[in-house]
Design a protein around this motif. Structure first.
Motif, short mmCIF file in Angstrom:
data_model
loop_
_atom_site.label_atom_id
_atom_site.label_comp_id
_atom_site.label_asym_id
_atom_site.label_seq_id
_atom_site.Cartn_x
_atom_site.Cartn_y
_atom_site.Cartn_z
N GLU A 453 -0.48 93.67 -4.32
CA GLU A 453 -1.62 94.37 -4.90
C GLU A 453 -1.38 94.83 -6.33
OE1 GLU A 453 0.45 97.31 -2.04
OE2 GLU A 453 -0.06 95.19 -2.14
N LYS A 455 -1.08 93.12 -8.94
CA LYS A 455 -1.84 92.33 -9.91
C LYS A 455 -3.23 92.91 -10.16
CE LYS A 455 0.44 87.87 -9.20
NZ LYS A 455 0.26 86.45 -8.85
N ASN A 456 -3.77 93.62 -9.19
CA ASN A 456 -5.09 94.21 -9.35
C ASN A 456 -5.09 95.32 -10.40
OD1 ASN A 456 -6.10 92.56 -7.29
ND2 ASN A 456 -5.52 94.05 -5.70
N THR A 491 -4.24 104.86 -8.90
CA THR A 491 -4.25 104.45 -7.50
C THR A 491 -3.26 105.34 -6.76
OG1 THR A 491 -2.47 102.83 -7.75
CG2 THR A 491 -4.74 102.06 -8.16
#
Length: 572
Positions: A453, A455-456, A491
């Motif tokens: 994840e 890369k997001n 995040t």
């Protein structure tokens, strides 16, 4: 000779000369304040210290043990994190919120609280839309003072252990008060007034809705900016009122405010080198440390500037001759404000990454790979090129202890520093302080790269994307706070892992420094033969210290730099 070449040389001369002129009077004032001598600010500081002592309900003149000092510091910091977390988590219910800013999520509030308490000031939010005026003033600005004061206090503990007629650690609450009321607050008041005069806003008005000549609408954010901006620089904090930080015209209107901010960032760290000379009664040692820091600063600034002028793009040409023939049309102006251009941008970003500030007036993600790499190296060395307030000096002294140990073993002598025997305990603590931040950087960078994840969160792929991840954890672990700006870090994963890096990077080093000071104090009554000591004020030792800093930084980070900015440079 090219005008850019002259401008870059003049900028260096003016900045370093100004620092050299101001560091002695400020360093002398700091020495007198912490030693209880008469100062020009007693009329302000003494009443504030009496009120402060009554408020905390403690005898601030009572000496503490190293354990007690560290526990006091940690309890104060943990409570500060908790209080700031609550302010950010419930800011929509608190006063001074005319723009109706909503509450932060728990992970973002935790990240921000740890960030400001550790003097990192990493921001995963947009300042003008993420925090209320109350949070800015009662939360973030307060921690800008207190986190800087904690760093100053720890450095003073280490300096006391080197003073011949001092046999105590001191008192954390006393050091904290002196740092705020005699140093940080007076300087911030002066600089804030200068900033207001130069056009930086200072109010609590709501956002203004302006109608443009093209019949559009524009929201103009205001607020208590000047007061936030002054301590942001003086305390080497770096947290901006706006998302654009010092690239925003309200935070940094012109070249004069830009210069003042650069000097403000570097002033207290430089004054600490003079303070080192006063405490050890070896002024030459203080000036030597200042010279080494300045030498590394000049190299970093020169390479970053030449890279942004595209003078390093073609390795087959002679960059010095290109410097004479270059013109502004080949410069990399992406991500830089036309008010400042290349030179004023690189001097600011070199100062901010070298001095643990984290503020930016141009964006590192748009820098050339070599330019961005220099900012990485500034942080990766432990931010001892001037460094943060207090943290820069005690970080440099860890390298000094390591260099003394290495040099002594090379020539077959018992390691000692200024008459203090260096034993295995000291070396373990010094290496703990030096090694923990790089370990945090490399472990969490590697962990993040193997998670699908990640890369997001990236706006770039390949080597540049890897550099964004590496830069984030380098900035957090070394308590800098600047970012490549290409990483979407808001995040749960990034907010928590970066917070952990900030916390450990800060307080593990502080633990090591305080207990090294404890060891030095306990050895003051032990007489040793100092005639064979390594002369720490000699030119030979300065070369050894330089090589120790460069070699440790190179060996630790060179593989990561190779697959990050260096690889990015070959495909640039």
């Amino acid at each position: 000779m090219n005008i850019i070449f002259l401008e870059s040389i003049l900028m260096l001369v003016v900045v370093i000369s100004t620092l050299a002129l101001l560091m002695k009077p400020l360093g002398l004032h700091m020495f007198n304040a912490f030693e209880g001598n008469k100062t020009y600010l007693d009329f302000f500081g003494k009443p504030m210290m009496r009120i402060y002592s009554l408020m905390i309900g403690k005898n601030i003149n009572e000496n503490q043990t190293a354990k007690s000092y560290f526990i006091s510091l940690m309890m104060f910091s943990l409570i500060s994190i908790f209080v700031l977390f609550l302010v950010l988590k419930f800011q929509s219910y608190l006063p001074l919120n005319p723009n109706h800013i909503v509450n932060m999520s728990w992970d973002q509030a935790l990240n921000t609280a740890v960030s400001f308490v550790t003097n990192t000031n990493w921001q995963s939010y947009s300042g003008e839309t993420g925090v209320s005026y109350f949070s800015q003033m009662a939360g973030l600005a307060v921690q800008n003072f207190l986190s800087a004061a904690v760093g100053i206090s720890v450095a003073i503990v280490l300096l006391r252990s080197l003073k011949k007629d001092r046999n105590d650690i001191g008192n954390f609450w006393y050091d904290l008060g002196i740092s705020v009321f005699y140093i940080l607050l007076p300087l911030s008041i002066i600089v804030s007034l200068i900033f207001v005069c130069l056009g930086i806003p200072q109010n609590i008005d709501p956002n203004t809705l302006a109608h443009t000549i093209s019949q559009g609408e524009q929201v103009i954010t205001q607020g208590p900016i000047a007061s936030q901006e002054s301590i942001k620089s003086i305390g080497t904090n770096g947290g901006g009122f706006f998302n654009a930080n010092s690239a925003h015209p309200f935070e940094n209107p012109n070249a004069i405010t830009n210069f003042i901010q650069v000097i403000s960032i570097l002033l207290i760290p430089c004054a600490f080198t003079y303070l080192l000379g006063k405490y050890t009664n070896k002024l030459k040692l203080g000036w030597l440390i200042f010279g080494i820091m300045s030498f590394l600063f000049i190299i970093s600034y020169s390479v970053m500037s030449m890279s942004e002028l595209h003078l390093l793009k073609d390795s087959t040409t002679h960059f010095l001759s290109n410097f004479y023939e270059s013109n502004s049309t080949i410069s990399n102006m992406e991500g830089k404000d036309v008010r400042f251009g290349i030179i004023h941008s690189t001097i600011y970003n070199t100062a901010s990454t070298a001095a643990s500030d984290g503020g930016v007036n141009s964006f590192m993600d748009s820098y050339t790979p070599i330019g961005g790499m220099m900012a990485l190296i500034n942080m990766a060395t432990g931010e001892i090129i001037y460094g943060g307030v207090g943290a820069g000096l005690y970080g440099m002294l860890m390298y000094v202890i390591l260099a003394v140990f290495i040099g002594s073993l090379m020539i077959g002598r018992i390691p000692s520093f200024l008459g203090k025997r260096i034993d295995g305990k000291d070396m373990k603590l010094a290496m703990l302080s030096i090694i923990v931040p790089p370990c945090l950087v490399l472990i969490f960078t590697a962990l993040t790269m193997v998670l699908p994840e990640y890369k997001n969160a990236l706006t770039n792929e390949g080597a540049h994307g890897f550099t964004e991840i590496l830069y984030a954890f380098t900035s957090a672990s070394n308590n800098n706070g600047s970012a490549f700006a290409g990483l979407s870090s808001n995040t749960i994963y990034f907010n928590t892992t970066l917070a952990l890096c900030m916390f450990l990077g800060r307080f593990v080093s502080i633990f090591a420094v305080i207990f090294i000071a404890h060891n030095f104090i306990n050895r003051k009554n032990v007489r040793i033969n100092t005639t064979n000591d390594i002369q720490v004020t000699s030119f030979v030792f300065s070369i050894l210290l330089l090589f120790t800093i460069v070699v440790i930084g190179a060996l630790t980070f060179f593989p990561a730099l190779s697959i990050g900015p260096l690889l990015d440079n070959f495909s640039y």
